[in-house]
Design an enzyme around this catalytic site. Sequence first.
Site, PDB file in Angstrom:
ATOM      1  N   GLU A 125       0.716  -1.099  -0.043  1.00  0.00           N
ATOM      2  CA  GLU A 125      -0.077  -0.162   0.159  1.00  0.00           C
ATOM      3  C   GLU A 125       0.928   1.369   0.039  1.00  0.00           C
ATOM      4  O   GLU A 125       0.624   2.205  -0.685  1.00  0.00           O
ATOM      5  CB  GLU A 125      -0.835   0.053   1.141  1.00  0.00           C
ATOM      6  CG  GLU A 125      -1.831  -1.201   0.969  1.00  0.00           C
ATOM      7  CD  GLU A 125      -2.878  -1.158   2.408  1.00  0.00           C
ATOM      8  OE1 GLU A 125      -2.350  -1.518   3.425  1.00  0.00           O
ATOM      9  OE2 GLU A 125      -4.123  -1.052   2.129  1.00  0.00           O
TER      10      GLU A 125
ATOM     11  N   GLU B 172      -3.646  -9.959   4.133  1.00  0.00           N
ATOM     12  CA  GLU B 172      -4.565  -9.303   5.052  1.00  0.00           C
ATOM     13  C   GLU B 172      -5.734 -10.389   5.293  1.00  0.00           C
ATOM     14  O   GLU B 172      -6.383 -10.489   6.368  1.00  0.00           O
ATOM     15  CB  GLU B 172      -5.051  -8.000   4.662  1.00  0.00           C
ATOM     16  CG  GLU B 172      -4.273  -6.880   5.287  1.00  0.00           C
ATOM     17  CD  GLU B 172      -3.331  -6.609   3.912  1.00  0.00           C
ATOM     18  OE1 GLU B 172      -3.119  -7.405   3.115  1.00  0.00           O
ATOM     19  OE2 GLU B 172      -2.722  -5.434   3.917  1.00  0.00           O
TER      20      GLU B 172
HETATM   21  N1  T1G Z   1       5.466  -7.231  11.064  1.00  0.00           N
HETATM   22  C1  T1G Z   1       6.534  -7.753  12.007  1.00  0.00           C
HETATM   23  N2  T1G Z   1       7.088  -9.045  11.994  1.00  0.00           N
HETATM   24  C2  T1G Z   1       6.952  -9.718  10.880  1.00  0.00           C
HETATM   25  C3  T1G Z   1       5.957  -9.445   9.960  1.00  0.00           C
HETATM   26  C4  T1G Z   1       5.071  -8.292   9.988  1.00  0.00           C
HETATM   27  N3  T1G Z   1       4.318  -7.575   9.104  1.00  0.00           N
HETATM   28  N4  T1G Z   1       5.920 -10.414   9.009  1.00  0.00           N
HETATM   29  C5  T1G Z   1       7.016 -11.483   9.463  1.00  0.00           C
HETATM   30  N5  T1G Z   1       7.369 -10.892  10.672  1.00  0.00           N
HETATM   31  C6  T1G Z   1       8.382 -11.552  11.480  1.00  0.00           C
HETATM   32  C7  T1G Z   1       7.894 -13.173  11.705  1.00  0.00           C
HETATM   33  O1  T1G Z   1       7.203 -13.101  13.002  1.00  0.00           O
HETATM   34  C8  T1G Z   1       9.390 -13.525  12.095  1.00  0.00           C
HETATM   35  O2  T1G Z   1       9.702 -13.126  13.250  1.00  0.00           O
HETATM   36  C9  T1G Z   1      10.278 -13.065  11.042  1.00  0.00           C
HETATM   37  O3  T1G Z   1       9.719 -11.714  10.652  1.00  0.00           O
HETATM   38  C10 T1G Z   1      10.389 -14.021   9.785  1.00  0.00           C
HETATM   39  O4  T1G Z   1       9.061 -14.107   9.475  1.00  0.00           O
HETATM   40  C11 T1G Z   1      -2.759  -1.792   6.979  1.00  0.00           C
HETATM   41  C12 T1G Z   1      -2.962  -3.724   8.350  1.00  0.00           C
HETATM   42  C13 T1G Z   1       6.902 -11.425   5.259  1.00  0.00           C
HETATM   43  C14 T1G Z   1       6.488 -13.192   3.766  1.00  0.00           C
HETATM   44  O5  T1G Z   1       0.585 -10.383   7.109  1.00  0.00           O
HETATM   45  O6  T1G Z   1       4.011 -13.255   5.277  1.00  0.00           O
HETATM   46  O7  T1G Z   1      -0.328  -4.715   6.523  1.00  0.00           O
HETATM   47  O8  T1G Z   1       9.681 -15.581  14.513  1.00  0.00           O
HETATM   48  O9  T1G Z   1       9.789 -16.673   9.312  1.00  0.00           O
HETATM   49  O10 T1G Z   1       9.362 -17.121   5.614  1.00  0.00           O
HETATM   50  O11 T1G Z   1      -3.428  -2.937   5.223  1.00  0.00           O
HETATM   51  O12 T1G Z   1       6.653 -13.382   7.332  1.00  0.00           O
HETATM   52  O13 T1G Z   1      11.820 -14.568  13.363  1.00  0.00           O
HETATM   53  O14 T1G Z   1      10.834 -13.294  15.427  1.00  0.00           O
HETATM   54  O15 T1G Z   1       7.623 -15.665   8.164  1.00  0.00           O
HETATM   55  O16 T1G Z   1      10.917 -15.001   4.961  1.00  0.00           O
HETATM   56  C15 T1G Z   1       0.310  -7.983   6.706  1.00  0.00           C
HETATM   57  C16 T1G Z   1       3.146 -11.636   7.318  1.00  0.00           C
HETATM   58  C17 T1G Z   1       0.074  -7.300   7.925  1.00  0.00           C
HETATM   59  C18 T1G Z   1       2.622 -10.436   6.598  1.00  0.00           C
HETATM   60  C19 T1G Z   1       8.394 -13.267   5.036  1.00  0.00           C
HETATM   61  N6  T1G Z   1       1.607  -8.729   6.460  1.00  0.00           N
HETATM   62  N7  T1G Z   1       4.362 -12.088   7.371  1.00  0.00           N
HETATM   63  O17 T1G Z   1       8.386 -14.709   5.067  1.00  0.00           O
HETATM   64  O18 T1G Z   1       9.876 -15.340   7.121  1.00  0.00           O
HETATM   65  S1  T1G Z   1      -1.437  -6.307   8.076  1.00  0.00           S
HETATM   66  C20 T1G Z   1       1.666  -9.874   6.825  1.00  0.00           C
HETATM   67  C21 T1G Z   1       4.774 -13.132   6.132  1.00  0.00           C
HETATM   68  C22 T1G Z   1      -1.227  -5.179   7.309  1.00  0.00           C
HETATM   69  C23 T1G Z   1      -2.501  -2.977   6.298  1.00  0.00           C
HETATM   70  C24 T1G Z   1      -2.589  -4.076   7.089  1.00  0.00           C
HETATM   71  C25 T1G Z   1       6.181 -13.664   6.124  1.00  0.00           C
HETATM   72  C26 T1G Z   1       6.945 -12.832   4.954  1.00  0.00           C
HETATM   73  P1  T1G Z   1      10.817 -14.412  14.415  1.00  0.00           P
HETATM   74  P2  T1G Z   1       9.001 -15.588   8.382  1.00  0.00           P
HETATM   75  P3  T1G Z   1       9.615 -15.716   5.658  1.00  0.00           P
END
Ligand code: T1G
Length: 697
Positions: A106, A126
């Site tokens: 976004e 999301e």
């Molecule tokens: N914020 C903070 N930490 C995050 C994170 C995030 N968005 N995504 C992953 N991590 C941490 C995860 O907990 C782990 O931490 C480390 O990164 C590696 O993750 C307004 C409201 C990005 C594709 O849902 O899909 O935006 O356990 O093992 O395989 O519209 O993580 O090592 O301490 O999964 O390389 C939307 C979810 C939020 C992204 C990377 N975003 N994350 O995959 O590593 S809602 C998500 C993923 C939002 C807006 C709305 C995947 C990844 P630790 P990982 P990976």
Amino acid sequence: MNSADYSTHGAVAVVTLNNPPVNGLSHELRGAIVAGLDQALADPAVKAIVLIGAGKAFSGGADIREFNTPKATAEPNLGSVIRAVERSPKPVIAAIHDVAMGGGLELALGCHYRVAAKGAQIGFPEVKLGILPGAGGTQRFPRAVGPETAVSLIVSGNPVPSEALESTGLFDRLIEGDLLQGAIAFADQVVDRRPLKLVRDIKIDYPHAEAFFAWARTSVGASSKGFPAPVKCVEAVAASVSKPFEEGLKLERDLFTQLVQSTESKALRHLFFAERAAAKIPDLPEGTPTRPIKSAAVIGAGTMGGGIAMNFANAGIPITVLEVKQEALDKGLAAVRKNYEGQVRKGKLKPAALEERMGLIKPSLDYADLGQADLVIEAVFEDMAVKEAVFKKLDEVMKPGAILATNTSTLDVNRIAGFTRRPQDVIGLHFFSPANVMRLLEVVRGKATGKDVLATAMGLAKKLKKTAVVSGVCDGFIGNRMLGPYGRQAGFLLEAGALPWQVDAALERFGMAMGPFRMADMAGGDIGWAVRKRLYVEKPQVKFSKIADRLCELGRFGQKTGAGYYRYEPGKRDAIPDSEVEALVVGSSKELGVTRRKITDDEIVERCIFALVNEGAKIVDEGIAARASDCDLVYITGYGFPQVRGGPMFYASTVGLYDVVRSMKRFHADPLGDPGFWRPAELIERLAAEGKSFSNT
Ligand code: T1G
């Protein structure tokens, strides 16, 4: 860290997002981006601005660690940051690598230009959290890529590589080589281009809108039963075509607010965190050394052994499959090949990949072939004497440092470790059938299991794309131990007045993928019968309804014998209610002197689900599971519990533990077949008395 770095390269300012691990858009980072923009705007020498991410992402979206905290929406919230970018009188270019997801995408959509490296994951996850893009993604993304592509990505929640969107208007250029240098060169080229174009100002010309969105509403609605977010995603994207931008943005905000407050979204977000929490083992420090797993072996080429072998082949790890007879080996490998051929037919696997994976699976009849494997998994008959013979042999043949794992689903891993001279190398890896499909892996830690062995198992689970949950040693570990009381309570309900098809229907309406009796017929009644016979000797205090045994005595083992709790037409799996079973059930009540009564669906659901919850609480109390959310993860990924209810323990918390305990006390007064059944676990009573929920554990 958790900031944005600022630098200038000629007339181009570079703002680098720096909030490891994936540049989650935390409150601090959002403020730092705005500060970087302001610094660039205040510098007359700066003519363009590049936004880029440090580390392994542009941005993984909103910082999930801020969820459910005031920081998540504190100003500058993401909408304000994006508006600041759009209002910049100097061009802002998003330079994307590795990951641009959710709020990260976004943010990029608010920029005047977007350049990307190939292979970057682009998407909106999301919907998997039960929400929808809440910072303009449902309005800007369709304007950049078209409504159909937008609906597909926003509703599925699955990312695509940046090159898959190359032909859309999302990227102005795909950069080969150094992304930053490429982005700066691009910025230099566009620095004087005016007027600055905004994605939000694109007018979507889409003559098929009415037909497409009518179809999308129907098909998405049909495939997302129980999940409110996907249909609302469609509504929001439809508004990007039918409404002016600001009105569409307002609708998105209203829908986001509805969803973020929904129980379904809270459940899905709970599971998102539960999956990450399960990987954290209290006494296993980050960075515990692991043993390399370059090759593996599995003993047994049956359904489990074959499925396990596929997991390793799918992960590119060569695996030897050992059987005692050539015929069994051939049958097992043929079943694996048939499985892969099915995936090729469905377009899920390329033919070349099939041969590559089959090439990684080496059949053998000789233990000597296993000696150099880094890990061996025993998947033989569930009998301690058989396990003993296998582990004594493995102890002889496996090289020092090899990990010896058992796939047992209930037997004592400590006893199995005791059959070897290396108990520190023994661990339980309990796969769930079909092992190549089910995501759950119970990692059973024996009292002697080495920490490096445990850390290796957890890393291997991630490589095999399994959801690993650590269990201590007890009868049934986490999942099957919780299944015990659940099945026993269901059996008692039959004696009290219910019929199998009523119990199954009630629990399937609750959301269970399969009711307990259909599940028993699928798994095979003889499996449960063998476990009960063992428990009648080892734990005579544990009471069971006799109906299950009666059916087994008649040879009614379920689908495999054409009849169980239900009857089955030859070659079919449809469970058909059977008057013979009804007569047997009614006869059992009569024999017990029980006057059958009307049992409501609500009572069925409460008794069976709270039986799961009570056992789960005991498992946490005893330290078999580290936390209640581990029990949720086991039941969601291994036993078909509905995701939108978050798991048994989360569901109990939404009901309220005080009310759960009151129900348990009511059942204790009418215990059906087992007076000792409904003693509330100490943890539940304590939390209920303190007005707390399981998320406090
Ligand atoms: N914020 C903070 N930490 C995050 C994170 C995030 N968005 N995504 C992953 N991590 C941490 C995860 O907990 C782990 O931490 C480390 O990164 C590696 O993750 C307004 C409201 C990005 C594709 O849902 O899909 O935006 O356990 O093992 O395989 O519209 O993580 O090592 O301490 O999964 O390389 C939307 C979810 C939020 C992204 C990377 N975003 N994350 O995959 O590593 S809602 C998500 C993923 C939002 C807006 C709305 C995947 C990844 P630790 P990982 P990976």
